[in-house]
Motif scaffolding. Structure first.
Motif, PDB file in Angstrom:
ATOM      1  N   THR A 153       0.828  -1.206   0.000  1.00  0.00           N
ATOM      2  CA  THR A 153       0.000   0.000   0.000  1.00  0.00           C
ATOM      3  C   THR A 153       0.859   1.251   0.000  1.00  0.00           C
ATOM      4  O   THR A 153       0.470   2.276  -0.550  1.00  0.00           O
ATOM      5  N   GLU A 154       2.044   1.154   0.623  1.00  0.00           N
ATOM      6  CA  GLU A 154       2.885   2.337   0.692  1.00  0.00           C
ATOM      7  C   GLU A 154       4.331   1.894   0.796  1.00  0.00           C
ATOM      8  O   GLU A 154       4.633   0.753   1.112  1.00  0.00           O
ATOM      9  N   ILE A 155       5.197   2.841   0.527  1.00  0.00           N
ATOM     10  CA  ILE A 155       6.624   2.551   0.650  1.00  0.00           C
ATOM     11  C   ILE A 155       7.311   3.865   0.992  1.00  0.00           C
ATOM     12  O   ILE A 155       6.874   4.929   0.553  1.00  0.00           O
ATOM     13  N   PHE A 156       8.339   3.796   1.791  1.00  0.00           N
ATOM     14  CA  PHE A 156       9.033   5.017   2.202  1.00  0.00           C
ATOM     15  C   PHE A 156      10.341   5.101   1.446  1.00  0.00           C
ATOM     16  O   PHE A 156      11.190   4.202   1.532  1.00  0.00           O
TER      17      PHE A 156
ATOM     18  N   LYS B  39       8.828  -9.588   1.481  1.00  0.00           N
ATOM     19  CA  LYS B  39       8.976 -10.000   2.888  1.00  0.00           C
ATOM     20  C   LYS B  39       9.853  -8.983   3.625  1.00  0.00           C
ATOM     21  O   LYS B  39       9.544  -8.567   4.743  1.00  0.00           O
ATOM     22  N   CYS B  40      10.935  -8.599   2.965  1.00  0.00           N
ATOM     23  CA  CYS B  40      11.828  -7.610   3.583  1.00  0.00           C
ATOM     24  C   CYS B  40      11.084  -6.308   3.842  1.00  0.00           C
ATOM     25  O   CYS B  40      11.220  -5.700   4.904  1.00  0.00           O
ATOM     26  N   LEU B  41      10.270  -5.901   2.860  1.00  0.00           N
ATOM     27  CA  LEU B  41       9.527  -4.650   3.028  1.00  0.00           C
ATOM     28  C   LEU B  41       8.576  -4.738   4.215  1.00  0.00           C
ATOM     29  O   LEU B  41       8.487  -3.816   5.028  1.00  0.00           O
ATOM     30  N   ARG B  42       7.880  -5.847   4.298  1.00  0.00           N
ATOM     31  CA  ARG B  42       6.900  -5.968   5.385  1.00  0.00           C
ATOM     32  C   ARG B  42       7.586  -5.973   6.723  1.00  0.00           C
ATOM     33  O   ARG B  42       7.070  -5.427   7.699  1.00  0.00           O
ATOM     34  N   GLU B  43       8.777  -6.592   6.756  1.00  0.00           N
ATOM     35  CA  GLU B  43       9.477  -6.639   8.046  1.00  0.00           C
ATOM     36  C   GLU B  43      10.013  -5.287   8.439  1.00  0.00           C
ATOM     37  O   GLU B  43      10.126  -4.978   9.618  1.00  0.00           O
ATOM     38  N   ASN B  44      10.374  -4.476   7.445  1.00  0.00           N
ATOM     39  CA  ASN B  44      10.976  -3.190   7.762  1.00  0.00           C
ATOM     40  C   ASN B  44       9.998  -2.048   7.624  1.00  0.00           C
ATOM     41  O   ASN B  44      10.404  -0.911   7.386  1.00  0.00           O
ATOM     42  N   SER B  49      14.837   1.871   1.780  1.00  0.00           N
ATOM     43  CA  SER B  49      16.288   1.930   1.914  1.00  0.00           C
ATOM     44  C   SER B  49      16.842   0.649   2.519  1.00  0.00           C
ATOM     45  O   SER B  49      17.985   0.281   2.259  1.00  0.00           O
ATOM     46  N   LYS B  50      16.014  -0.042   3.300  1.00  0.00           N
ATOM     47  CA  LYS B  50      16.530  -1.235   3.965  1.00  0.00           C
ATOM     48  C   LYS B  50      16.445  -2.460   3.071  1.00  0.00           C
ATOM     49  O   LYS B  50      16.983  -3.497   3.410  1.00  0.00           O
ATOM     50  N   CYS B  51      15.743  -2.343   1.991  1.00  0.00           N
ATOM     51  CA  CYS B  51      15.536  -3.530   1.165  1.00  0.00           C
ATOM     52  C   CYS B  51      16.159  -3.379  -0.205  1.00  0.00           C
ATOM     53  O   CYS B  51      15.720  -4.006  -1.164  1.00  0.00           O
ATOM     54  N   ARG B  52      17.149  -2.543  -0.293  1.00  0.00           N
ATOM     55  CA  ARG B  52      17.720  -2.286  -1.605  1.00  0.00           C
ATOM     56  C   ARG B  52      18.496  -3.486  -2.119  1.00  0.00           C
ATOM     57  O   ARG B  52      18.583  -3.699  -3.322  1.00  0.00           O
TER      58      ARG B  52
END
Lengths: 260, 95
Positions: A153-156, B39-44, B49-52
Motif C-alpha cells: 500500500t505504501e513505501i518510504f 517480505k523484507c519490506l513488510r518486516e521493515n 532503503s533497507k531492502c535495496r
C-alpha cells in the motif's frame, strides 16, 4: 537715347521733323506698346489658360495625382498588412519546432527532456533526511476484467534513491486480454520529480487466461525535490495506475456497462 | 486527473519511462526474488532503503532471465551496493 536725336532734329528741322519724330515716336511707342501688350497678353493668355487648365486640368491633375497618391498609399499599406499576416502565420508554424528546441535546451515543461536522466541515476546521491511516503493506487476501466492491485500500500523512499514496487494483475477470464495502462502522480507538481526508470505502462501487456503476473515499477524521486521550496510540505506522493483494455477495432463502451 | 478546471496550475503530464516497459514475467522466474523483497519490506515497515539489496537481486534475476536489458547496476542507482559496502543502509530513515 532717342531724346538727344529728337532734340537735334527738332533743332534742325523744327516742325515737320518734330511731327515726324513725334509720329515715329508715337508709332514706335504704339508699336512697342502694342508689342508689349501682345507679349503680355500672350504671356497672360497661356497663363490664364494654364491656370484655367490647371484650375480644371490642375484640379483634375491634382485630384488625379491625389487619387493616385492615395491609391499608392493604400496599396503599400495593404501590402504591408498582407505581409504581416503571412508573417504571423509562418511564425505560428515555425513556433512548434522552435519551442521544442527551446524546451530541450532549457528543460522546461517536462515533456521534452532528453537524455539527462540516464546519467543522473548513476551519479545522484540520496538525500537521507527527507523521507517521502509513496502510496499506490490501482484502477481499471469498467469493462476491463483483470484483477489489478498493488502489492504494497505504501513505501518510504528518499529522493535520489531508486526504489522498486510491485503491482499484481490477474486475468480471471477464459480468454486472453491485452491491457494498456497509464499512470498519474498526485500532487501534480511533485509529478515532475517522479522519474520512472522502468515500468509496465504505455505498452500493451497480454495476459493469458487465468494468468497472474507481477508487474514491477522501478523509479526514483529526483534529488532536486528536496531543494524545491514548493515541495517543502509534500510528504506523500500517490502513484496511480489505470489499466484499459487494448483491442483492435474496439468500440469504446459506454461508461458503467461491462460485457461478460 | 488533469480534468480539474484550474487553468492556472500545471496539469500532470505522464512521461514515458526511461528504459521502457518491463516484459511480463509470464513464467514467474523471478517470483522468488520478489517474494524475498516483499517480505523484507513488510518486516521493515515498507522502508525502501533497507531492502535495496533485495531489489537489486530481483533486477539481477530479471536481467539473467532476459526480462530486462542487461545494464551495469551502477546505472540503476545501486553503485553503493555493487562495491562491497560496510553496511547496506545507513541512517535512520523512518519518518
Amino acid at each position: 537715347m532717342l531724346l538727344p536725336l529728337l532734340v537735334r532734329q527738332s533743332l534742325c528741322c523744327p516742325h515737320v521733323q518734330l511731327t515726324r519724330c513725334v509720329r515715329t515716336l508715337r508709332c514706335d511707342a504704339a508699336r512697342t506698346l502694342r508689342s508689349q501688350t501682345e507679349h503680355f497678353l500672350q504671356r497672360r493668355l497661356p497663363l490664364r489658360s494654364h491656370t484655367q487648365s490647371r484650375g480644371i486640368k490642375s484640379r483634375n491633375r491634382k485630384s488625379k495625382s491625389q487619387e493616385e497618391d492615395w491609391k499608392n498609399k493604400n496599396k503599400t499599406v495593404l501590402t504591408y498588412i498582407a505581409a504581416a499576416g503571412v508573417g504571423m502565420i509562418g511564425l505560428s508554424y515555425a513556433a512548434v519546432p522552435l519551442y521544442r528546441l527551446y524546451c530541450q535546451a532549457s528543460g522546461l515543461g517536462g515533456m521534452a527532456v532528453a537524455g539527462h536522466d540516464a546519467e543522473q541515476v548513476e551519479t545522484m546521491e540520496p538525500v537521507k533526511e527527507r523521507v517521502i511516503k509513496i502510496t499506490f493506487n490501482a484502477d481499471r476501466h469498467a469493462s476491463m476484467q483483470w484483477n489489478f492491485r498493488p502489492q504494497q500500500t505504501e513505501i518510504f523512499v528518499v529522493p535520489g534513491e531508486t526504489a522498486l514496487a510491485f503491482y499484481r494483475a490477474r486475468n480471471p477470464t477464459d480468454k486472453a486480454i491485452t491491457g494498456i495502462s497509464t499512470y498519474n502522480v498526485v500532487p501534480f507538481d511533485a509529478g515532475q520529480y517522479f522519474n520512472k526508470i522502468q515500468c509496465f505502462c504505455f505498452e500493451e501487456q497480454r495476459l493469458n487466461p487465468h494468468e497472474e503476473v507481477d508487474m514491477p515499477v522501478f523509479f526514483y524521486i529526483d534529488p532536486e525535490f528536496d531543494e524545491d521550496p514548493r515541495m517543502a510540505r509534500v510528504d506523500t506522493i500517490t502513484l496511480s495506475y489505470t489499466f484499459f483494455e487494448a483491442k483492435e477495432g474496439q468500440k469504446l463502451p459506454v461508461p458503467g456497462y461491462s460485457y461478460n | 486527473m488533469s480534468t480539474a478546471m484550474n487553468f492556472g496550475s500545471k496539469s500532470f503530464r505522464p512521461r514515458a519511462p526511461d528504459k521502457g516497459s518491463f516484459p511480463l514475467d509470464h513464467f514467474g522466474e523471478c517470483k522468488a526474488f520478489k517474494e524475498t523483497f516483499m517480505k523484507c519490506l513488510r518486516e521493515n515497515s515498507f522502508d525502501n532503503s533497507k531492502c535495496r539489496l533485495q531489489s537489486k537481486d530481483y533486477l539481477q534475476c530479471r536481467m539473467d532471465n532476459q526480462l530486462m536489458t542487461k545494464e551495469p547496476l551502477e546505472k540503476l542507482g545501486f553503485k553503493d551496493l555493487v562495491d562491497p559496502p560496510p553496511s547496506q543502509a545507513d541512517g535512520d530513515t523512518k519518518p
